[in-house]
Write an enzyme that holds these catalytic residues in place. Structure first.
Site, mmCIF file in Angstrom:
data_model
loop_
_atom_site.group_PDB
_atom_site.id
_atom_site.type_symbol
_atom_site.label_atom_id
_atom_site.label_comp_id
_atom_site.label_asym_id
_atom_site.label_seq_id
_atom_site.Cartn_x
_atom_site.Cartn_y
_atom_site.Cartn_z
ATOM 1 N N HIS A 216 5.904 -2.237 -0.964
ATOM 2 C CA HIS A 216 5.788 -3.256 -2.020
ATOM 3 C C HIS A 216 7.170 -3.725 -2.486
ATOM 4 O O HIS A 216 8.094 -2.925 -2.616
ATOM 5 C CB HIS A 216 5.025 -2.658 -3.203
ATOM 6 C CG HIS A 216 4.597 -3.654 -4.230
ATOM 7 N ND1 HIS A 216 5.259 -3.828 -5.417
ATOM 8 C CD2 HIS A 216 3.563 -4.539 -4.233
ATOM 9 C CE1 HIS A 216 4.638 -4.767 -6.122
ATOM 10 N NE2 HIS A 216 3.615 -5.208 -5.428
ATOM 11 N N SER B 256 -10.368 1.343 5.204
ATOM 12 C CA SER B 256 -9.655 0.533 4.223
ATOM 13 C C SER B 256 -10.523 -0.669 3.867
ATOM 14 O O SER B 256 -11.416 -1.058 4.612
ATOM 15 C CB SER B 256 -8.289 0.119 4.752
ATOM 16 O OG SER B 256 -8.298 -1.231 5.122
HETATM 17 C C1 LIG Z 1 -0.015 -3.662 -6.382
HETATM 18 C C2 LIG Z 1 0.912 -2.751 -5.713
HETATM 19 C C3 LIG Z 1 2.027 -2.227 -6.384
HETATM 20 C C4 LIG Z 1 2.416 -2.656 -7.757
HETATM 21 O O1 LIG Z 1 1.493 -2.263 -8.699
HETATM 22 P P1 LIG Z 1 1.402 -3.003 -10.103
HETATM 23 O O2 LIG Z 1 0.252 -2.302 -10.743
HETATM 24 O O3 LIG Z 1 1.147 -4.442 -9.807
HETATM 25 O O4 LIG Z 1 2.683 -2.796 -10.814
HETATM 26 C C5 LIG Z 1 2.815 -1.321 -5.729
HETATM 27 N N1 LIG Z 1 2.534 -0.935 -4.475
HETATM 28 C C6 LIG Z 1 1.481 -1.411 -3.802
HETATM 29 C C7 LIG Z 1 1.223 -0.936 -2.418
HETATM 30 C C8 LIG Z 1 0.638 -2.349 -4.395
HETATM 31 O O5 LIG Z 1 -0.408 -2.840 -3.710
#
Ligand SMILES: *Cc1c(COP(=O)(O)O)cnc(C)c1O
Length: 381
Positions: free
Chosen positions: A123, A324
């Site tokens: 991410h 998934s």
């Molecule tokens: C959505 C997501 C995040 C971030 O999460 P938030 O709740 O939006 O801060 C981090 N890693 C992955 C893999 C995600 O899908």
């Protein structure tokens, strides 16, 4: 008490925003956000400034909060993630990103000279967090399905084996929901005889339901994780973005600092903390129970399997990772992407079959895409 009077123009603006939000919620397949919650019994709490500032496990002088519920939520996930029964801790965050920041922060305090490894499918917020924490890092290749390339990981760690190893593992990547195998990563560390290591798991979406999958994927504390972050507004659902981070209590103790002003311990990232979101999560966990959560996962997985089949029927090479709920397929036309709010990357789009997604919605999307093959004037409403 102050009375608020909204002028007519702004009242109308508010009405139209509500309408817009309602419409957009109906055609929403591209992001991992559940929309099937009903927290109306919690409405009275909107009249109070709930604030869980400080450590949820240490009482604060500020008593208008939901600490008891927050502790329940953390304990629920600590057990679900098989954290050591005498060594767990955590709190309700503002989202998955904050949980990842927290896990990396603990890792840095433990191993200030550590090197962070994460895959290229990680991410976008993680890179920023590493920058904030000023931690050196190396990006590892991914396999085609979005999972970390274990060979590249092993070779890269070998070249830097004099440094402690900090791994950010993905339990469900953002684009393809690939899970890095924590057991396998642990095996690599063992084989290279790396004594100082820390594994943080980013389980934003899939972390919340992976425990219900059989056979259980290797993703939690029993498999080798030292901390885990999930988002609360994704699989569970919440009107306010939130998340949970679970870590080892012994690691938290290293950064804890007592603060007289709040009468609690300063062990979290922010000062004031949302006191409403723990209520939402508590309400969902208590009313759904383990069985309800398991059923949500089963529903999502079966809708995802259905979607892949339907795409194949019209000749679209859709695919998904094993167990998934994210279905990946070549970008459809722009108007379809906009209508269904489909995220896209490198020519691929995805839908995420959250618990509220129905086979009827899948049928509608597939029919709209099929129509673009036969006609140039696509009736997308
Ligand atoms: C959505 C997501 C995040 C971030 O999460 P938030 O709740 O939006 O801060 C981090 N890693 C992955 C893999 C995600 O899908």
């Amino acid at each position: 008490m102050t009375t608020y009077h909204l002028p007519a123009t702004e009242a109308a603006q508010l009405d139209s925003l509500l309408e817009q939000v309602q419409t957009c919620t109906n055609n929403f397949l591209g992001y991992p956000v559940s929309k099937d919650f009903d927290y109306s019994p919690l409405l009275p709490f909107l009249s109070y400034p709930l604030n869980n500032l400080g450590d949820p496990f240490v009482t604060s002088t500020y008593a208008v909060g939901s600490r008891e519920m927050e502790k329940y939520v953390v304990e629920f996930f600590a057990k679900l993630f098989r954290a050591p029964s005498d060594d767990w801790w955590g709190y309700v965050t503002n989202g998955g990103s904050e949980g990842n920041l927290y896990g990396l922060y603990l890792a840095r305090e433990l191993y200030p000279k550590g090197m962070v490894y994460y895959s290229e499918a990680t991410h976008y917020s993680v890179q920023k967090n590493l920058h904030l924490l000023d931690m050196p890092s190396i990006v590892i290749r991914t396999r085609e399905n979005g999972e970390i390339d274990y060979e590249d990981l092993q070779n890269t760690i070998r070249m830097n084996r004099h440094m402690p190893v900090i791994i950010l593992a993905n339990i469900g990547t953002t684009m393809t929901e690939a899970r890095d195998d924590v057991g396998r990563i642990k095996g690599i560390l063992k084989e290279l005889a790396i004594r100082h290591h820390y594994i943080h798991c980013d389980g934003a979406l899939s972390g919340s339901y992976s425990a219900f999958i059989e056979p259980r994927p290797a993703f939690d504390f029993a498999d080798g994780a030292d901390s885990m972050a999930i988002s609360g507004h994704k699989f569970i659902g919440s009107p306010i973005p939130c998340g949970v981070v679970v870590a080892k209590r012994s690691n938290r103790d290293r950064i804890a600092r007592s603060v007289a002003y709040i009468g609690s311990m300063d062990t979290t990232i922010t000062g004031s903390r949302n006191g409403h979101s723990p209520l939402f999560l508590w309400y969902a966990l208590k009313s759904l129970g383990l069985a309800g959560l398991k059923e949500r996962a089963r529903h999502s997985l079966s809708v995802a399997a259905y979607a892949v089949e339907r795409f194949h029927e019209i000749g679209i090479q859709a695919w998904r990772n094993p167990h998934s709920i994210t279905v990946v397929f070549p970008d459809p036309a722009g108007n379809i992407r906009r209508k269904w709010q489909l995220a896209s990357e490198n020519g691929w789009s995805h839908i995420i079959c959250m618990p509220n997604v129905t086979t009827a919605q899948i049928d509608m999307l597939v029919a709209e895409i099929a129509a673009t093959f036969t006609s140039t004037a696509v009736p997308v409403l």
